[in-house]
Scaffold this active site. Structure first.
Site, PDB file in Angstrom:
ATOM      1  N   GLU A 226      83.452  73.319  53.669  1.00 49.14           N
ATOM      2  CA  GLU A 226      82.528  72.800  54.110  1.00 49.14           C
ATOM      3  C   GLU A 226      81.353  73.549  53.509  1.00 49.14           C
ATOM      4  OE1 GLU A 226      81.834  70.542  56.282  1.00 49.14           O
ATOM      5  OE2 GLU A 226      83.376  69.792  56.775  1.00 49.14           O
TER       6      GLU A 226
ATOM      7  N   GLU B  46      68.159  70.131  55.496  1.00 50.83           N
ATOM      8  CA  GLU B  46      67.668  71.365  54.897  1.00 50.83           C
ATOM      9  C   GLU B  46      68.398  72.716  55.333  1.00 50.83           C
ATOM     10  OE1 GLU B  46      63.307  73.642  55.475  1.00 50.83           O
ATOM     11  OE2 GLU B  46      63.566  71.557  56.294  1.00 50.83           O
TER      12      GLU B  46
END
Length: 139
Positions: free
Chosen positions: A41, A97
């Site tokens: 991840e 972001e």
């Protein structure tokens, strides 16, 4: 996962609902360990390769059925401390972001509680290391 660098931690501005700041994370794939999922991840969401760093496990399982409005999830949380050797993260996967945030930010889900626990555990760890390696304490 909680990624510390100095006195900040890395947060993901989510693309999908619920929109807002979250910790780097995701789900464990079939055949993966929790640690392998954490490392994957991090790679997918930040582009950072951190397998050589020490992953520290928070001493709690987060399993409150109300913690995620999408469905019941259980979280095993690692924290890691990186240095300037690691290239800057780049948003990937479902991250709109990436931002370095200071303590006490507002997060989606229950992530601010997880992050606060990680700050406490990190400080305990630092105190133990300092106590162990402080030249004044040597005999």
């Amino acid at each position: 996962m909680i990624i510390f660098k100095g006195e900040k931690s890395l947060a993901v501005l989510r693309k999908s609902e619920p929109v807002g700041l979250a910790l780097v994370g995701g789900f464990v794939d079939v055949g993966e360990t929790c640690l392998q999922a954490a490392q994957r991840e991090i790679r997918e969401e930040t582009g950072m390769e951190l397998e050589s760093y020490s992953f520290n496990l928070l001493p709690k399982i987060y399993d409150d059925p109300e913690r995620d409005p999408r469905r019941h999830t259980v979280s095993v949380v690692y924290w890691i401390e990186i240095d300037d050797v690691v290239p800057p993260p780049k948003a990937g996967d479902d991250a709109k972001e990436l931002v370095w945030v200071e303590r006490n930010q507002k997060f989606v889900f229950d992530h601010e509680h997880l992050l606060e626990r990680a700050w406490v555990e990190r400080n305990k760890y630092r105190e133990k290391i300092y106590e162990k390696y402080n030249p004044i304490n040597t005999r």
